[in-house]
Design an enzyme around this catalytic site. Sequence first.
Site, mmCIF file in Angstrom:
data_model
loop_
_atom_site.group_PDB
_atom_site.id
_atom_site.type_symbol
_atom_site.label_atom_id
_atom_site.label_comp_id
_atom_site.label_asym_id
_atom_site.label_seq_id
_atom_site.Cartn_x
_atom_site.Cartn_y
_atom_site.Cartn_z
ATOM 1 N N GLY A 167 -3.550 -9.075 -9.924
ATOM 2 C CA GLY A 167 -3.965 -7.223 -9.716
ATOM 3 C C GLY A 167 -3.412 -5.932 -10.198
ATOM 4 O O GLY A 167 -4.119 -5.091 -10.539
ATOM 5 N N ASP A 224 0.240 -6.582 1.109
ATOM 6 C CA ASP A 224 -0.756 -6.570 2.252
ATOM 7 C C ASP A 224 -0.274 -7.649 3.519
ATOM 8 O O ASP A 224 0.287 -6.667 4.494
ATOM 9 C CB ASP A 224 -1.975 -7.736 1.995
ATOM 10 C CG ASP A 224 -3.096 -7.907 2.983
ATOM 11 O OD1 ASP A 224 -3.331 -7.638 4.148
ATOM 12 O OD2 ASP A 224 -4.770 -7.267 1.899
ATOM 13 N N ARG A 267 -12.273 -6.081 -10.821
ATOM 14 C CA ARG A 267 -10.908 -5.174 -11.409
ATOM 15 C C ARG A 267 -11.302 -4.360 -11.699
ATOM 16 O O ARG A 267 -10.023 -3.115 -12.351
ATOM 17 C CB ARG A 267 -10.212 -6.757 -12.079
ATOM 18 C CG ARG A 267 -9.770 -7.728 -11.112
ATOM 19 C CD ARG A 267 -8.513 -8.425 -11.684
ATOM 20 N NE ARG A 267 -9.128 -9.833 -11.528
ATOM 21 C CZ ARG A 267 -8.321 -10.642 -10.202
ATOM 22 N NH1 ARG A 267 -6.879 -9.294 -9.593
ATOM 23 N NH2 ARG A 267 -7.731 -11.796 -9.731
HETATM 24 C C1 PRP Z 1 -2.995 -10.104 -4.128
HETATM 25 C C2 PRP Z 1 -3.005 -9.058 -4.736
HETATM 26 C C3 PRP Z 1 -1.004 -8.959 -4.092
HETATM 27 C C4 PRP Z 1 -1.072 -9.920 -3.180
HETATM 28 C C5 PRP Z 1 -0.854 -9.263 -1.632
HETATM 29 O O1 PRP Z 1 -3.210 -10.762 -5.362
HETATM 30 O O2 PRP Z 1 -2.306 -8.806 -5.687
HETATM 31 O O3 PRP Z 1 0.046 -9.698 -5.410
HETATM 32 O O4 PRP Z 1 -2.626 -10.800 -2.742
HETATM 33 O O5 PRP Z 1 -1.568 -10.129 -0.459
HETATM 34 P P1 PRP Z 1 -0.066 -10.529 0.736
HETATM 35 O O6 PRP Z 1 0.828 -9.304 0.661
HETATM 36 O O7 PRP Z 1 -1.128 -10.383 1.557
HETATM 37 O O8 PRP Z 1 0.325 -11.703 0.104
HETATM 38 P P2 PRP Z 1 -3.620 -12.185 -5.137
HETATM 39 O O9 PRP Z 1 -3.259 -13.229 -4.779
HETATM 40 O O10 PRP Z 1 -5.857 -12.378 -4.610
HETATM 41 O O11 PRP Z 1 -3.884 -12.981 -6.539
HETATM 42 P P3 PRP Z 1 -4.300 -11.470 -7.841
HETATM 43 O O12 PRP Z 1 -3.563 -10.705 -8.039
HETATM 44 O O13 PRP Z 1 -4.920 -12.562 -9.063
HETATM 45 O O14 PRP Z 1 -6.044 -11.010 -7.043
#
Ligand code: PRP
Length: 183
Positions: A48, A107, A169
């Site tokens: 991300g 998050d 994205r």
């Molecule tokens: C998303 C984002 C953060 C994480 C945040 O990654 O990029 O790394 O979630 O969420 P949290 O605070 O609940 O842990 P994801 O695991 O969806 O992977 P990505 O970055 O490949 O989209």
Amino acid sequence: MANSMMDQDILRVLHSEEEIHARVQELGSQIYEEFKDRNPLFVGVLKGCFLFMADIIRACQIKSEIEFIAVSSYGNARESSGNVQITRDLGHDITGRDLIVVEDILDSGNTLYFLTQYFMTKGAASVTIVTLFDKPERREKPIKADYVGFQVPNEFIVGYGLDYRQQYRNLPYVGVLKPEIYE
Ligand code: PRP
């Protein structure tokens, strides 16, 4: 720019491309002031972070290095499993280094809680967290970012690196996804 097919799936734009750009410049200046006399290592959390990482390091013209780590706790789910897995580890020794961890969104906090402990165990001197978006309402772990671009409501947002099932994205703005797309 021409409207993309993806725009039709967006309920409303939350932060425009211009707004994001302006905020990233501000964050870059603040980080510059804090780190200009050090040689920090920017660590992007894939996937991300990829657009934010590219923009923040150019907004912060200090001597520094970059690294990436990839983790997963969501898979294709909308709720974090809480079980954070490293899917690609750092390629750098971080002993004694000042890390600036770059995230697209904070998050539940599961990812950054896990990573902060991991980096300290690996010998980092300090860990500074920069996140473009913060959803404090969703927090499950005691973790706070040092630099936050925008606080966002508890809605499903995509774009500027953020995905739904790996898509959207590449939207240049961040928008709220129409519920019928994921319900
Ligand atoms: C998303 C984002 C953060 C994480 C945040 O990654 O990029 O790394 O979630 O969420 P949290 O605070 O609940 O842990 P994801 O695991 O969806 O992977 P990505 O970055 O490949 O989209």
